[in-house]
Design an enzyme around this catalytic site. Structure first.
Site, PDB file in Angstrom:
ATOM      1  N   ASP A  76       0.829  -1.216   0.000  1.00  0.00           N
ATOM      2  CA  ASP A  76       0.000   0.000   0.000  1.00  0.00           C
ATOM      3  C   ASP A  76       0.863   1.267   0.000  1.00  0.00           C
ATOM      4  O   ASP A  76       1.851   1.355   0.735  1.00  0.00           O
ATOM      5  CB  ASP A  76      -0.881   0.046   1.254  1.00  0.00           C
ATOM      6  CG  ASP A  76      -1.902  -1.076   1.315  1.00  0.00           C
ATOM      7  OD1 ASP A  76      -1.687  -2.123   0.684  1.00  0.00           O
ATOM      8  OD2 ASP A  76      -2.918  -0.898   2.023  1.00  0.00           O
ATOM      9  N   HIS A  78      -1.053   4.589  -0.528  1.00  0.00           N
ATOM     10  CA  HIS A  78      -2.060   5.446   0.114  1.00  0.00           C
ATOM     11  C   HIS A  78      -1.769   6.942   0.067  1.00  0.00           C
ATOM     12  O   HIS A  78      -1.820   7.631   1.091  1.00  0.00           O
ATOM     13  CB  HIS A  78      -2.286   5.002   1.555  1.00  0.00           C
ATOM     14  CG  HIS A  78      -3.285   3.884   1.673  1.00  0.00           C
ATOM     15  ND1 HIS A  78      -4.544   3.946   1.127  1.00  0.00           N
ATOM     16  CD2 HIS A  78      -3.191   2.665   2.256  1.00  0.00           C
ATOM     17  CE1 HIS A  78      -5.189   2.818   1.376  1.00  0.00           C
ATOM     18  NE2 HIS A  78      -4.380   2.014   2.056  1.00  0.00           N
ATOM     19  N   ASP A 104      -3.958   0.021  -3.689  1.00  0.00           N
ATOM     20  CA  ASP A 104      -4.134   1.065  -2.674  1.00  0.00           C
ATOM     21  C   ASP A 104      -3.153   2.215  -2.897  1.00  0.00           C
ATOM     22  O   ASP A 104      -2.326   2.550  -2.032  1.00  0.00           O
ATOM     23  CB  ASP A 104      -4.034   0.488  -1.250  1.00  0.00           C
ATOM     24  CG  ASP A 104      -5.337  -0.190  -0.823  1.00  0.00           C
ATOM     25  OD1 ASP A 104      -6.181  -0.457  -1.698  1.00  0.00           O
ATOM     26  OD2 ASP A 104      -5.515  -0.451   0.381  1.00  0.00           O
ATOM     27  N   ASP A 107      -6.240   7.515  -1.395  1.00  0.00           N
ATOM     28  CA  ASP A 107      -6.960   7.639  -0.112  1.00  0.00           C
ATOM     29  C   ASP A 107      -5.995   7.697   1.073  1.00  0.00           C
ATOM     30  O   ASP A 107      -4.862   7.250   1.008  1.00  0.00           O
ATOM     31  CB  ASP A 107      -7.953   6.495   0.100  1.00  0.00           C
ATOM     32  CG  ASP A 107      -9.162   6.581  -0.827  1.00  0.00           C
ATOM     33  OD1 ASP A 107      -9.430   7.667  -1.351  1.00  0.00           O
ATOM     34  OD2 ASP A 107      -9.833   5.547  -1.027  1.00  0.00           O
ATOM     35  N   ARG A 108      -6.526   8.272   2.168  1.00  0.00           N
ATOM     36  CA  ARG A 108      -5.816   8.383   3.447  1.00  0.00           C
ATOM     37  C   ARG A 108      -4.739   9.467   3.444  1.00  0.00           C
ATOM     38  O   ARG A 108      -4.775  10.373   4.242  1.00  0.00           O
ATOM     39  CB  ARG A 108      -5.180   7.049   3.851  1.00  0.00           C
ATOM     40  CG  ARG A 108      -6.177   5.903   3.910  1.00  0.00           C
ATOM     41  CD  ARG A 108      -6.677   5.771   5.315  1.00  0.00           C
ATOM     42  NE  ARG A 108      -7.421   4.541   5.509  1.00  0.00           N
ATOM     43  CZ  ARG A 108      -8.363   4.414   6.433  1.00  0.00           C
ATOM     44  NH1 ARG A 108      -8.660   5.432   7.205  1.00  0.00           N
ATOM     45  NH2 ARG A 108      -9.001   3.277   6.581  1.00  0.00           N
ATOM     46  N   ASN A 136      -8.345  -2.684  -2.742  1.00  0.00           N
ATOM     47  CA  ASN A 136      -9.740  -2.420  -2.370  1.00  0.00           C
ATOM     48  C   ASN A 136     -10.094  -0.935  -2.417  1.00  0.00           C
ATOM     49  O   ASN A 136     -11.269  -0.582  -2.517  1.00  0.00           O
ATOM     50  CB  ASN A 136     -10.055  -2.999  -0.981  1.00  0.00           C
ATOM     51  CG  ASN A 136      -9.251  -2.366   0.126  1.00  0.00           C
ATOM     52  OD1 ASN A 136      -8.018  -2.375   0.092  1.00  0.00           O
ATOM     53  ND2 ASN A 136      -9.920  -1.823   1.130  1.00  0.00           N
ATOM     54  N   HIS A 137      -9.082  -0.058  -2.414  1.00  0.00           N
ATOM     55  CA  HIS A 137      -9.376   1.378  -2.512  1.00  0.00           C
ATOM     56  C   HIS A 137      -9.510   1.863  -3.954  1.00  0.00           C
ATOM     57  O   HIS A 137      -9.908   3.005  -4.174  1.00  0.00           O
ATOM     58  CB  HIS A 137      -8.305   2.200  -1.784  1.00  0.00           C
ATOM     59  CG  HIS A 137      -8.535   2.274  -0.310  1.00  0.00           C
ATOM     60  ND1 HIS A 137      -9.085   3.365   0.324  1.00  0.00           N
ATOM     61  CD2 HIS A 137      -8.319   1.357   0.661  1.00  0.00           C
ATOM     62  CE1 HIS A 137      -9.181   3.127   1.615  1.00  0.00           C
ATOM     63  NE2 HIS A 137      -8.717   1.913   1.851  1.00  0.00           N
ATOM     64  N   HIS A 186      -3.947  -8.253  -3.799  1.00  0.00           N
ATOM     65  CA  HIS A 186      -3.872  -7.159  -2.827  1.00  0.00           C
ATOM     66  C   HIS A 186      -4.185  -7.672  -1.419  1.00  0.00           C
ATOM     67  O   HIS A 186      -3.448  -7.385  -0.472  1.00  0.00           O
ATOM     68  CB  HIS A 186      -4.847  -6.035  -3.181  1.00  0.00           C
ATOM     69  CG  HIS A 186      -4.909  -4.973  -2.126  1.00  0.00           C
ATOM     70  ND1 HIS A 186      -3.879  -4.078  -1.920  1.00  0.00           N
ATOM     71  CD2 HIS A 186      -5.842  -4.688  -1.174  1.00  0.00           C
ATOM     72  CE1 HIS A 186      -4.182  -3.290  -0.897  1.00  0.00           C
ATOM     73  NE2 HIS A 186      -5.373  -3.632  -0.432  1.00  0.00           N
ATOM     74  N   ARG A 233     -13.553  -6.862   8.831  1.00  0.00           N
ATOM     75  CA  ARG A 233     -13.672  -5.703   7.939  1.00  0.00           C
ATOM     76  C   ARG A 233     -15.064  -5.581   7.327  1.00  0.00           C
ATOM     77  O   ARG A 233     -15.399  -4.549   6.750  1.00  0.00           O
ATOM     78  CB  ARG A 233     -12.667  -5.816   6.786  1.00  0.00           C
ATOM     79  CG  ARG A 233     -11.201  -5.788   7.193  1.00  0.00           C
ATOM     80  CD  ARG A 233     -10.366  -5.933   5.932  1.00  0.00           C
ATOM     81  NE  ARG A 233      -8.939  -6.069   6.161  1.00  0.00           N
ATOM     82  CZ  ARG A 233      -8.065  -5.057   6.179  1.00  0.00           C
ATOM     83  NH1 ARG A 233      -8.494  -3.819   6.042  1.00  0.00           N
ATOM     84  NH2 ARG A 233      -6.785  -5.274   6.351  1.00  0.00           N
ATOM     85  N   HIS A 260      -2.363  -4.682   2.069  1.00  0.00           N
ATOM     86  CA  HIS A 260      -3.700  -4.545   2.662  1.00  0.00           C
ATOM     87  C   HIS A 260      -3.733  -4.365   4.176  1.00  0.00           C
ATOM     88  O   HIS A 260      -4.738  -3.897   4.697  1.00  0.00           O
ATOM     89  CB  HIS A 260      -4.538  -5.769   2.261  1.00  0.00           C
ATOM     90  CG  HIS A 260      -6.012  -5.670   2.545  1.00  0.00           C
ATOM     91  ND1 HIS A 260      -6.762  -4.551   2.237  1.00  0.00           N
ATOM     92  CD2 HIS A 260      -6.893  -6.571   3.086  1.00  0.00           C
ATOM     93  CE1 HIS A 260      -8.021  -4.769   2.573  1.00  0.00           C
ATOM     94  NE2 HIS A 260      -8.126  -5.980   3.095  1.00  0.00           N
TER      95      HIS A 260
END
Length: 332
Positions: A76, A78, A104, A107-108, A136-137, A186, A233, A260
């Site tokens: 990731d 991010h 990923d 985001d974040r 997943n993002h 991922h 999750r 992940h």
């Protein structure tokens, strides 16, 4: 699969040349501040054109993309753009080194646009040296909650760039396999998928579903408990060492590499070295205090894991911090 709007038509002004792409990449590498500065490198319409060009490449790739070693595997990222630049300083810049990114990208962090712009430009210029798979993002629903949508709106003033990127994300491969020996999703495994050829048969050109095999590849996690378990999750499953060993044996794999999960040391071996988790965003969310890691594989699949700390030049900028919303913690 129905054609998306704009599919099949010519890109405005034709495709970017290799020289164009190299200039874009060099300009992104030269950024000393994130956020709206990337608009000076590429305006919204040019970003959309780059997405269209990358989509042409991605749609020809298999669901599980074969990758040849030597390669550097990355977890990731991010949106931590300056940490991504630091990663390239440590691992070496493309095209002199091959990279496999496990999703990923957005985001974040504060600078998702800068990160994904650089990676997509690298993919467009060096399609055989850069592999980008889906996390997943990389979907519409999650990016509307965890920052990427808001960032696109703030920088470009409209959702058009976000729409082009999220359309592009539908074309990312679901996983990769290095030298037919190392499987790289991922998240993890799925009770619906015993063999890698089952992954190859999925229709991947969709928004990530809420359940089913594509969802599981993006969301599942290895666990200390045996068998399949319900994931905390709310998507995917937990899977035990018995599941990993059966999958690796049946698919003639050495081990699985996935991302992940936040790991304080940046990497973690589980299931008797059957699964490696890599996390490549140091000091995640600028507060978790974790190290990051990447894995270097040579041509003989000899592996070395390199840990690294946040970039020394933390140019996150007062303006960037003031505008970054407090993001909900679905699962750090």
């Amino acid at each position: 699969q129905a054609m998306r709007p704009g599919e099949g038509g010519k890109m405005p002004g034709g495709a970017y040349s290799n020289a164009d792409l190299e200039k874009i990449i060099a300009n992104i590498f030269d950024l000393t501040e994130g956020g709206s500065a990337c608009k000076k490198v590429l305006s919204a319409d040019k970003v959309c054109k780059l997405c269209d060009q990358a989509r042409e490449i991605l749609q020809k790739e298999e669901n599980v993309r074969p990758v040849q070693a030597p390669v550097i595997i990355v977890g990731d990222v991010h949106g931590q753009f300056f940490d991504l630049l630091e990663l390239f300083e440590i691992g070496g810049k493309p095209p002199y080194h091959n990279y496999l990114f496990l999703g990923d990208y957005v985001d974040r962090g504060y600078y998702s646009l800068d990160c994904v712009l650089l990676l997509v430009a690298l993919k467009a210029r060096y399609p055989d040296r850069i592999t980008l798979t889906r996390g997943n993002h990389e979907c519409r629903q999650i990016t509307q909650v965890y920052g990427f949508y808001d960032e696109c709106l703030r920088v470009h003033g409209s959702p058009e760039v976000w729409k082009h990127f999220t359309d592009l994300f539908d074309y990312l491969p679901l996983a990769a396999i290095v030298d037919n020996a190392i499987f790289c999703p991922h998240g993890g495994l799925s009770p619906s998928l015993d063999r890698i050829e089952h992954v190859q048969k999925l229709d991947r050109f969709v928004e990530i579903p809420h359940e089913g095999p594509i969802c599981d590849l993006m969301w599942s996690d290895p666990d200390d408990r045996y068998g399949w378990g319900i994931s905390p999750r709310g998507a995917g499953y937990t899977f035990g060492q018995d599941i990993t060993e059966t999958f690796n044996h049946d698919n003639s794999l050495q081990f699985i590499v996935r991302a992940h999960q936040l790991i304080m040391e940046g990497f973690q071996w589980q299931h008797a070295n059957g699964v490696l988790t890599l996390f490549s965003a140091p000091n995640y969310c600028y507060r978790c205090g974790n190290q990051a890691a990447i894995m270097q594989l040579d041509e003989n699949l000899s592996k070395s894991i390199v840990q690294f700390d946040p970039a020394p030049r933390h140019q996150h900028g007062v303006a960037g911090k003031a505008k970054a919303k407090a993001l909900p913690d679905y699962f750090l």
